[in-house]
Design a protein around this motif. Structure first.
Motif, PDB file in Angstrom:
ATOM      1  N   LEU A 173       0.846  -1.182   0.000  1.00 11.41           N
ATOM      2  CA  LEU A 173       0.000   0.000   0.000  1.00 11.41           C
ATOM      3  C   LEU A 173       0.884   1.234   0.000  1.00 11.41           C
ATOM      4  O   LEU A 173       1.852   1.322   0.775  1.00 11.41           O
ATOM      5  CB  LEU A 173      -0.921   0.012   1.225  1.00 11.41           C
ATOM      6  N   SER A 174       0.580   2.193  -0.871  1.00 15.75           N
ATOM      7  CA  SER A 174       1.321   3.446  -0.946  1.00 15.75           C
ATOM      8  C   SER A 174       1.121   4.247   0.347  1.00 15.75           C
ATOM      9  O   SER A 174       0.262   3.907   1.169  1.00 15.75           O
ATOM     10  CB  SER A 174       0.867   4.245  -2.163  1.00 15.75           C
ATOM     11  N   PRO A 175       1.902   5.311   0.563  1.00 14.33           N
ATOM     12  CA  PRO A 175       1.878   5.996   1.864  1.00 14.33           C
ATOM     13  C   PRO A 175       0.499   6.410   2.360  1.00 14.33           C
ATOM     14  O   PRO A 175       0.162   6.188   3.537  1.00 14.33           O
ATOM     15  CB  PRO A 175       2.778   7.213   1.620  1.00 14.33           C
ATOM     16  N   ALA A 176      -0.324   7.033   1.514  1.00 11.62           N
ATOM     17  CA  ALA A 176      -1.642   7.487   1.969  1.00 11.62           C
ATOM     18  C   ALA A 176      -2.534   6.303   2.338  1.00 11.62           C
ATOM     19  O   ALA A 176      -3.352   6.402   3.262  1.00 11.62           O
ATOM     20  CB  ALA A 176      -2.301   8.336   0.883  1.00 11.62           C
ATOM     21  N   LEU A 180      -3.936   4.461   6.499  1.00 13.34           N
ATOM     22  CA  LEU A 180      -5.301   4.069   6.844  1.00 13.34           C
ATOM     23  C   LEU A 180      -5.408   2.606   7.286  1.00 13.34           C
ATOM     24  O   LEU A 180      -6.509   2.134   7.575  1.00 13.34           O
ATOM     25  CB  LEU A 180      -6.221   4.300   5.638  1.00 13.34           C
ATOM     26  N   VAL A 181      -4.286   1.892   7.343  1.00  7.33           N
ATOM     27  CA  VAL A 181      -4.316   0.501   7.790  1.00  7.33           C
ATOM     28  C   VAL A 181      -4.666   0.468   9.276  1.00  7.33           C
ATOM     29  O   VAL A 181      -4.000   1.109  10.087  1.00  7.33           O
ATOM     30  CB  VAL A 181      -2.965  -0.187   7.550  1.00  7.33           C
ATOM     31  N   PRO A 182      -5.711  -0.264   9.661  1.00  5.19           N
ATOM     32  CA  PRO A 182      -6.107  -0.273  11.076  1.00  5.19           C
ATOM     33  C   PRO A 182      -5.096  -1.014  11.950  1.00  5.19           C
ATOM     34  O   PRO A 182      -4.428  -1.947  11.505  1.00  5.19           O
ATOM     35  CB  PRO A 182      -7.460  -1.001  11.050  1.00  5.19           C
ATOM     36  N   ASP A 183      -4.994  -0.591  13.196  1.00  8.87           N
ATOM     37  CA  ASP A 183      -4.022  -1.182  14.118  1.00  8.87           C
ATOM     38  C   ASP A 183      -4.296  -2.655  14.370  1.00  8.87           C
ATOM     39  O   ASP A 183      -3.367  -3.421  14.668  1.00  8.87           O
ATOM     40  CB  ASP A 183      -4.038  -0.428  15.454  1.00  8.87           C
ATOM     41  N   ASP A 184      -5.570  -3.070  14.261  1.00 11.55           N
ATOM     42  CA  ASP A 184      -5.910  -4.448  14.600  1.00 11.55           C
ATOM     43  C   ASP A 184      -5.761  -5.418  13.424  1.00 11.55           C
ATOM     44  O   ASP A 184      -6.092  -6.594  13.547  1.00 11.55           O
ATOM     45  CB  ASP A 184      -7.327  -4.529  15.163  1.00 11.55           C
ATOM     46  N   LEU A 185      -5.251  -4.946  12.293  1.00 10.50           N
ATOM     47  CA  LEU A 185      -5.076  -5.852  11.159  1.00 10.50           C
ATOM     48  C   LEU A 185      -3.991  -6.874  11.475  1.00 10.50           C
ATOM     49  O   LEU A 185      -2.887  -6.524  11.881  1.00 10.50           O
ATOM     50  CB  LEU A 185      -4.681  -5.067   9.904  1.00 10.50           C
ATOM     51  N   GLU A 186      -4.322  -8.149  11.247  1.00 13.73           N
ATOM     52  CA  GLU A 186      -3.356  -9.210  11.515  1.00 13.73           C
ATOM     53  C   GLU A 186      -2.473  -9.419  10.289  1.00 13.73           C
ATOM     54  O   GLU A 186      -2.825 -10.139   9.359  1.00 13.73           O
ATOM     55  CB  GLU A 186      -4.097 -10.494  11.894  1.00 13.73           C
ATOM     56  N   ALA A 187      -1.323  -8.762  10.287  1.00 16.87           N
ATOM     57  CA  ALA A 187      -0.359  -8.873   9.194  1.00 16.87           C
ATOM     58  C   ALA A 187       0.980  -8.338   9.673  1.00 16.87           C
ATOM     59  O   ALA A 187       1.034  -7.406  10.478  1.00 16.87           O
ATOM     60  CB  ALA A 187      -0.832  -8.085   7.975  1.00 16.87           C
ATOM     61  N   GLY A 196       5.603   3.608   1.663  1.00 14.14           N
ATOM     62  CA  GLY A 196       4.492   2.682   1.786  1.00 14.14           C
ATOM     63  C   GLY A 196       4.859   1.501   2.665  1.00 14.14           C
ATOM     64  O   GLY A 196       5.943   1.454   3.266  1.00 14.14           O
ATOM     65  N   VAL A 197       3.950   0.519   2.722  1.00 14.27           N
ATOM     66  CA  VAL A 197       4.162  -0.617   3.608  1.00 14.27           C
ATOM     67  C   VAL A 197       3.842  -1.918   2.892  1.00 14.27           C
ATOM     68  O   VAL A 197       2.916  -1.994   2.077  1.00 14.27           O
ATOM     69  CB  VAL A 197       3.297  -0.484   4.886  1.00 14.27           C
ATOM     70  N   LEU A 198       4.649  -2.939   3.180  1.00 10.86           N
ATOM     71  CA  LEU A 198       4.412  -4.290   2.686  1.00 10.86           C
ATOM     72  C   LEU A 198       3.730  -5.079   3.793  1.00 10.86           C
ATOM     73  O   LEU A 198       4.226  -5.125   4.925  1.00 10.86           O
ATOM     74  CB  LEU A 198       5.745  -4.943   2.307  1.00 10.86           C
ATOM     75  N   ARG A 216     -11.412  -5.965   6.166  1.00  9.01           N
ATOM     76  CA  ARG A 216     -11.009  -4.981   7.176  1.00  9.01           C
ATOM     77  C   ARG A 216     -10.370  -3.760   6.516  1.00  9.01           C
ATOM     78  O   ARG A 216     -10.637  -2.607   6.913  1.00  9.01           O
ATOM     79  CB  ARG A 216     -10.018  -5.632   8.150  1.00  9.01           C
ATOM     80  N   LEU A 217      -9.534  -3.972   5.507  1.00  4.57           N
ATOM     81  CA  LEU A 217      -8.891  -2.851   4.822  1.00  4.57           C
ATOM     82  C   LEU A 217      -9.891  -2.039   4.014  1.00  4.57           C
ATOM     83  O   LEU A 217      -9.808  -0.812   3.943  1.00  4.57           O
ATOM     84  CB  LEU A 217      -7.776  -3.372   3.920  1.00  4.57           C
ATOM     85  N   ARG A 218     -10.851  -2.718   3.430  1.00  2.00           N
ATOM     86  CA  ARG A 218     -11.890  -1.999   2.685  1.00  2.00           C
ATOM     87  C   ARG A 218     -12.717  -1.136   3.631  1.00  2.00           C
ATOM     88  O   ARG A 218     -13.047   0.017   3.318  1.00  2.00           O
ATOM     89  CB  ARG A 218     -12.779  -2.996   1.938  1.00  2.00           C
TER      90      ARG A 218
END
Length: 235
Positions: A173-176, A180-187, A196-198, A216-218
């Motif tokens: 996901l690119s920086p913006a 918006l990635v939620p803290d509770d996402l299991e990854a 950005g982040v992998l 969750r990301l949607r």
């Protein structure tokens, strides 16, 4: 087994010379990551054409520039829609890599993209994270992912739409979007030099974890589409 590593973005004007440099860097990185599929430093690449036999192409800037300029000359709309060769390299038995996509276009209605499809023996380790990180760092996409046919089918059944931002068992996901990635996402999260982040979401075959991450990301807005018509390359 077969998997596809994808990087996608909106309109971004780039010269043929700049694109040739990006393509050269991409082929170099594939030779580093997949030496069994791209032997000899990449001398085995062939260009696949719609008409006519496959032609050998050297992985250097002058040769790739000539290919891009030929495609630009053949298509009156390529300066708007983008252009990219379809290149294939076959290495050791059962190992093959192809690169295709559409790059350098400025149309607000066509997504620009690079796709790397790898055929690999079942049970052999494939550097999927390295491949996705390479596309992210070399092409600066809006988002990207690693998928296979079964995972795409499962995501489609969950409501994922072709042409909209999505996820894979590994996602970029690119920086913006990353913000918006939620803290509770299991990854497992790996920041990249792009800002950005992998996201390492799940190993091959664990579709339920990928589907849960997609939903969750949607919900968080991290997968919201670019405006239509698109007026920028990234969110």
């Amino acid at each position: 087994m077969e998997c596809t590593v994808r990087g996608l973005w909106g309109p971004r004007k780039e010269s043929a010379e700049a694109l040739a440099s990006r393509w050269k860097a991409t082929l170099d990185r594939l030779a580093e990551l997949l030496p069994e599929a791209v032997p000899g430093g990449g001398e085995g690449w062939h260009r696949i054409r719609a008409n006519g036999p496959a032609l050998p192409v050297r992985p250097d800037v002058p040769s790739l520039l000539a290919v891009l300029e030929e495609e630009l000359a053949e298509d009156d709309w390529s300066d708007q829609t983008g252009v990219a060769p379809h290149l294939v390299c076959e290495g050791a038995p059962g190992r093959e890599v192809s690169v295709s996509g559409r790059t350098g276009g400025v149309s607000g209605h066509l997504t620009q993209a690079v796709f790397v499809t790898v055929e690999w023996p079942d049970g052999s380790e494939l550097p999927e994270a390295g491949l996705l990180a390479a596309l992210a760092e070399l092409w600066d996409p809006d988002y990207g992912n690693v998928v296979d046919h079964d995972l795409l089918d499962a995501l489609g059944e969950a409501g994922a739409r072709v042409g909209e931002p999505g996820v894979g068992r590994l996602s970029y996901l690119s920086p913006a979007r990353a913000a918006l990635v939620p803290d509770d996402l299991e990854a497992v999260r790996t920041p990249l030099s792009t800002g950005g982040v992998l996201l390492d979401i799940a190993p091959p075959g664990e579709h339920e974890a990928v589907l849960a991450a997609y939903l969750r990301l949607r919900e968080s807005g991290a997968l919201q589409p670019l405006p239509k018509p698109m007026d920028r390359s990234k969110l």
